[in-house]
Design a protein around this motif. Structure first.
Motif, PDB file in Angstrom:
ATOM      1  N   THR A 101       0.804  -1.275  -0.035  1.00  0.00           N
ATOM      2  CA  THR A 101       0.044   0.068   0.106  1.00  0.00           C
ATOM      3  C   THR A 101       0.877   1.136  -0.160  1.00  0.00           C
ATOM      4  O   THR A 101       2.209   1.108   0.052  1.00  0.00           O
ATOM      5  CB  THR A 101      -0.830  -0.194   1.338  1.00  0.00           C
ATOM      6  OG1 THR A 101      -0.113   0.186   2.462  1.00  0.00           O
ATOM      7  CG2 THR A 101      -1.682  -1.523   1.380  1.00  0.00           C
ATOM      8  N   ASP A 102       0.434   2.440  -0.159  1.00  0.00           N
ATOM      9  CA  ASP A 102       1.070   3.567  -0.122  1.00  0.00           C
ATOM     10  C   ASP A 102       1.576   3.997   1.295  1.00  0.00           C
ATOM     11  O   ASP A 102       2.420   4.999   1.386  1.00  0.00           O
ATOM     12  CB  ASP A 102      -0.136   4.594  -0.582  1.00  0.00           C
ATOM     13  CG  ASP A 102      -0.382   4.723  -1.919  1.00  0.00           C
ATOM     14  OD1 ASP A 102       0.362   3.913  -2.788  1.00  0.00           O
ATOM     15  OD2 ASP A 102      -1.498   5.277  -2.215  1.00  0.00           O
ATOM     16  N   ASN A 103       1.257   3.256   2.233  1.00  0.00           N
ATOM     17  CA  ASN A 103       1.940   3.516   3.383  1.00  0.00           C
ATOM     18  C   ASN A 103       3.120   2.825   3.792  1.00  0.00           C
ATOM     19  O   ASN A 103       4.052   3.143   4.688  1.00  0.00           O
ATOM     20  CB  ASN A 103       0.749   2.951   4.724  1.00  0.00           C
ATOM     21  CG  ASN A 103      -0.392   3.670   4.582  1.00  0.00           C
ATOM     22  OD1 ASN A 103      -0.519   4.749   4.449  1.00  0.00           O
ATOM     23  ND2 ASN A 103      -1.541   2.934   5.050  1.00  0.00           N
ATOM     24  N   TYR A 104       3.645   2.044   3.065  1.00  0.00           N
ATOM     25  CA  TYR A 104       4.795   1.232   3.051  1.00  0.00           C
ATOM     26  C   TYR A 104       5.587   1.188   1.918  1.00  0.00           C
ATOM     27  O   TYR A 104       5.147   1.347   0.788  1.00  0.00           O
ATOM     28  CB  TYR A 104       4.550  -0.282   3.686  1.00  0.00           C
ATOM     29  CG  TYR A 104       3.745  -0.360   4.816  1.00  0.00           C
ATOM     30  CD1 TYR A 104       3.935  -0.187   5.913  1.00  0.00           C
ATOM     31  CD2 TYR A 104       2.248  -0.863   4.280  1.00  0.00           C
ATOM     32  CE1 TYR A 104       3.208  -0.217   7.128  1.00  0.00           C
ATOM     33  CE2 TYR A 104       1.299  -0.964   5.570  1.00  0.00           C
ATOM     34  CZ  TYR A 104       1.796  -0.621   6.905  1.00  0.00           C
ATOM     35  OH  TYR A 104       1.065  -0.652   7.921  1.00  0.00           O
ATOM     36  N   GLU A 105       6.909   1.021   2.194  1.00  0.00           N
ATOM     37  CA  GLU A 105       7.889   0.593   0.939  1.00  0.00           C
ATOM     38  C   GLU A 105       8.547  -0.534   1.031  1.00  0.00           C
ATOM     39  O   GLU A 105       9.118  -0.930   2.305  1.00  0.00           O
ATOM     40  CB  GLU A 105       8.732   1.880   0.900  1.00  0.00           C
ATOM     41  CG  GLU A 105       9.785   1.807  -0.329  1.00  0.00           C
ATOM     42  CD  GLU A 105      10.208   3.045  -0.920  1.00  0.00           C
ATOM     43  OE1 GLU A 105      10.726   3.300  -1.883  1.00  0.00           O
ATOM     44  OE2 GLU A 105      10.265   3.915  -0.140  1.00  0.00           O
ATOM     45  N   SER A 137      14.423   5.276   2.396  1.00  0.00           N
ATOM     46  CA  SER A 137      13.115   5.329   2.234  1.00  0.00           C
ATOM     47  C   SER A 137      12.448   6.336   3.001  1.00  0.00           C
ATOM     48  O   SER A 137      12.636   6.859   4.090  1.00  0.00           O
ATOM     49  CB  SER A 137      12.866   3.993   3.098  1.00  0.00           C
ATOM     50  OG  SER A 137      11.267   3.610   2.929  1.00  0.00           O
ATOM     51  N   ALA A 138      11.323   6.829   2.006  1.00  0.00           N
ATOM     52  CA  ALA A 138      10.604   7.909   2.504  1.00  0.00           C
ATOM     53  C   ALA A 138       9.377   7.455   3.330  1.00  0.00           C
ATOM     54  O   ALA A 138       8.412   8.045   3.886  1.00  0.00           O
ATOM     55  CB  ALA A 138      10.128   8.785   1.294  1.00  0.00           C
ATOM     56  N   LYS A 139       8.977   6.030   3.347  1.00  0.00           N
ATOM     57  CA  LYS A 139       7.911   5.393   4.070  1.00  0.00           C
ATOM     58  C   LYS A 139       8.475   4.601   5.070  1.00  0.00           C
ATOM     59  O   LYS A 139       9.700   4.227   4.996  1.00  0.00           O
ATOM     60  CB  LYS A 139       7.048   4.867   3.006  1.00  0.00           C
ATOM     61  CG  LYS A 139       6.487   5.850   1.954  1.00  0.00           C
ATOM     62  CD  LYS A 139       5.869   5.115   1.015  1.00  0.00           C
ATOM     63  CE  LYS A 139       5.382   5.945  -0.223  1.00  0.00           C
ATOM     64  NZ  LYS A 139       4.567   5.244  -1.301  1.00  0.00           N
ATOM     65  N   THR A 140       7.359   4.024   5.871  1.00  0.00           N
ATOM     66  CA  THR A 140       7.644   2.765   6.585  1.00  0.00           C
ATOM     67  C   THR A 140       8.266   1.626   6.017  1.00  0.00           C
ATOM     68  O   THR A 140       7.648   1.254   5.069  1.00  0.00           O
ATOM     69  CB  THR A 140       6.659   2.338   7.341  1.00  0.00           C
ATOM     70  OG1 THR A 140       6.263   3.363   8.314  1.00  0.00           O
ATOM     71  CG2 THR A 140       6.886   1.252   8.375  1.00  0.00           C
ATOM     72  N   ASN A 168      11.939   1.753  13.252  1.00  0.00           N
ATOM     73  CA  ASN A 168      10.652   2.112  12.424  1.00  0.00           C
ATOM     74  C   ASN A 168      10.477   1.191  11.223  1.00  0.00           C
ATOM     75  O   ASN A 168       9.884   1.371  10.335  1.00  0.00           O
ATOM     76  CB  ASN A 168      10.836   3.554  11.820  1.00  0.00           C
ATOM     77  CG  ASN A 168       9.738   4.232  11.060  1.00  0.00           C
ATOM     78  OD1 ASN A 168       8.476   4.043  11.468  1.00  0.00           O
ATOM     79  ND2 ASN A 168       9.901   4.725   9.912  1.00  0.00           N
ATOM     80  N   THR A 169      11.136  -0.041  11.259  1.00  0.00           N
ATOM     81  CA  THR A 169      10.854  -1.217  10.167  1.00  0.00           C
ATOM     82  C   THR A 169      10.071  -2.280  10.597  1.00  0.00           C
ATOM     83  O   THR A 169      10.181  -2.852  11.632  1.00  0.00           O
ATOM     84  CB  THR A 169      12.499  -1.593   9.937  1.00  0.00           C
ATOM     85  OG1 THR A 169      13.260  -0.556   9.644  1.00  0.00           O
ATOM     86  CG2 THR A 169      12.442  -2.529   8.866  1.00  0.00           C
TER      87      THR A 169
END
Length: 345
Positions: A101-105, A137-140, A168-169
């Motif tokens: 999803t857009d919340n994660y990378e 990474s700009a996301k979680t 944060n991973t």
């Protein structure tokens, strides 16, 4: 590379052209598929629950054995909660889609199993590149990896994780080759990695290799598992057979006995083998990988067959691996180590 067609389940021996060969391959680490006592438990469960149950887990008619087995899995693996599906591949796909999803990378460690991949994902070629990519990474970040890579890069030390800020991973681990084997009681990698200060740990695994049952399990926090259970994939896929769930509950003594027998074999193999430096192996784990083609032929001429094929596709290198199992006898272990010791002279 020789290929063989069998007419029955492989045990400690397989029959090829009416000749018996010792078999040190496959992934039946506890040797359950040919264990008569285990088969009896499974047959009794089939008589109670039938050969299959294709209805959704969301249906108005449900079996209580699912909740009971999943609770036992979570307790045994020391996780908050567990949920099962009909295959190890399916649980991997469900977890991968959950985090897509857009919340994660999402990032994939080298040699991560196909079950965790979506169509546009890829394994990083090495850990240096993986660690460097995560820094930006700009996301979680969500890291996918296997617990057992058969080369020791992951279990037992996972040294590359020391280079990443895990607070944060999210870490997703495929434990198909570890659950039922790793730990004092076969609890697998979830408990082993629980000391990490990771934002969240999710483990998925096939139940076939360690527990002898066709199905898969996801282990994680209660909140995450409950969210996964809301997905269309969970509702729309056929569940694991309830007979398999009942078998898992009722075979606990057998699992413990077979695991202890396997551990004894691992120690004996190590004690008897003279040239351990010729193999890649992990502590307290029943596989020994090597590159020497001559040893494969020597074993075959001595009526021993091991794992030997290209994986995961025809362009990949050939896997040469000796696999110990609880269905082997003490004499089997001594025989194969004597053959290897003879070869290396």
């Amino acid at each position: 590379m020789r290929g063989y067609k069998l007419d029955s389940a492989p045990g400690r021996e397989i029959i090829i052209d009416k000749e018996a060969y010792l078999y040190f391959g496959g992934t039946s680490y506890l040797g359950l598929q040919t264990c008569v006592n285990f088969q009896d438990i499974l047959i009794d469960a089939i008589k109670t629950y039938g050969t299959n149950h294709g209805a959704s887990r969301k249906a108005n008619i449900q079996f209580g054995v699912y909740d009971a087995a999943e609770k036992l899995l979570s307790v045994n693996c020391k996780a908050e909660q567990a949920v099962t599906l009909s295959s190890g591949f399916l649980v991997g796909q469900l977890v991968a889609r959950y985090f897509n999803t857009d919340n994660y990378e999402c990032y994939y460690a080298p040699k991560t199993h196909t079950a965790l991949h979506l169509s546009d994902s890829f394994n990083h070629p090495n850990y240096d590149q993986l660690v460097e990519a995560i820094k930006y990474s700009a996301k979680t970040p969500v890291i996918f990896c296997d617990s057992i890579d058969f080369y020791g890069a992951n279990y037992p030390d996972f040294k590359w994780l020391d280079r990443i800020d895990l607070t944060n991973t999210i870490l997703v681990v495929d434990d198909s080759h570890g659950i039922g084997l790793l730990g004092d009681n076969g609890e697998g990698i979830y408990h082993y990695l629980s000391h990490l200060r990771v934002k969240e740990l999710v483990v998925c695994a096939s139940l076939g290799k360690g527990f002898g049952l066709q199905g898969g399990v996801i282990l994680g926090k209660e909140k995450t598992i409950n969210e996964i259970k809301k997905s269309d994939w969970y509702a729309g896929s056929s569940p694991i057979s309830p007979a398999f769930m009942a078998t898992y509950i009722n075979a606990q003594v057998i699992y413990k006995e077979r695991l202890q027998k396997l551990k004894n074999h691992i120690q004996l193999f190590k004690d008897e083998l003279i040239r351990t430096s010729m193999f890649r192996y992990m502590p307290n784990y029943p596989t020994y990988s090597f590159q020497d083609e001559g040893l494969i032929n020597h074993l075959y001429e001595s009526r021993v067959i091991i794992t030997n094929f290209q994986y995961p596709n025809e362009h990949a290198p050939t896997v040469h691996r000796i696999v110990l199992s609880a269905h082997h006898t003490t004499n089997d272990i001594k025989k194969i180590t004597a053959i290897i010791n003879d070869y290396y002279g």
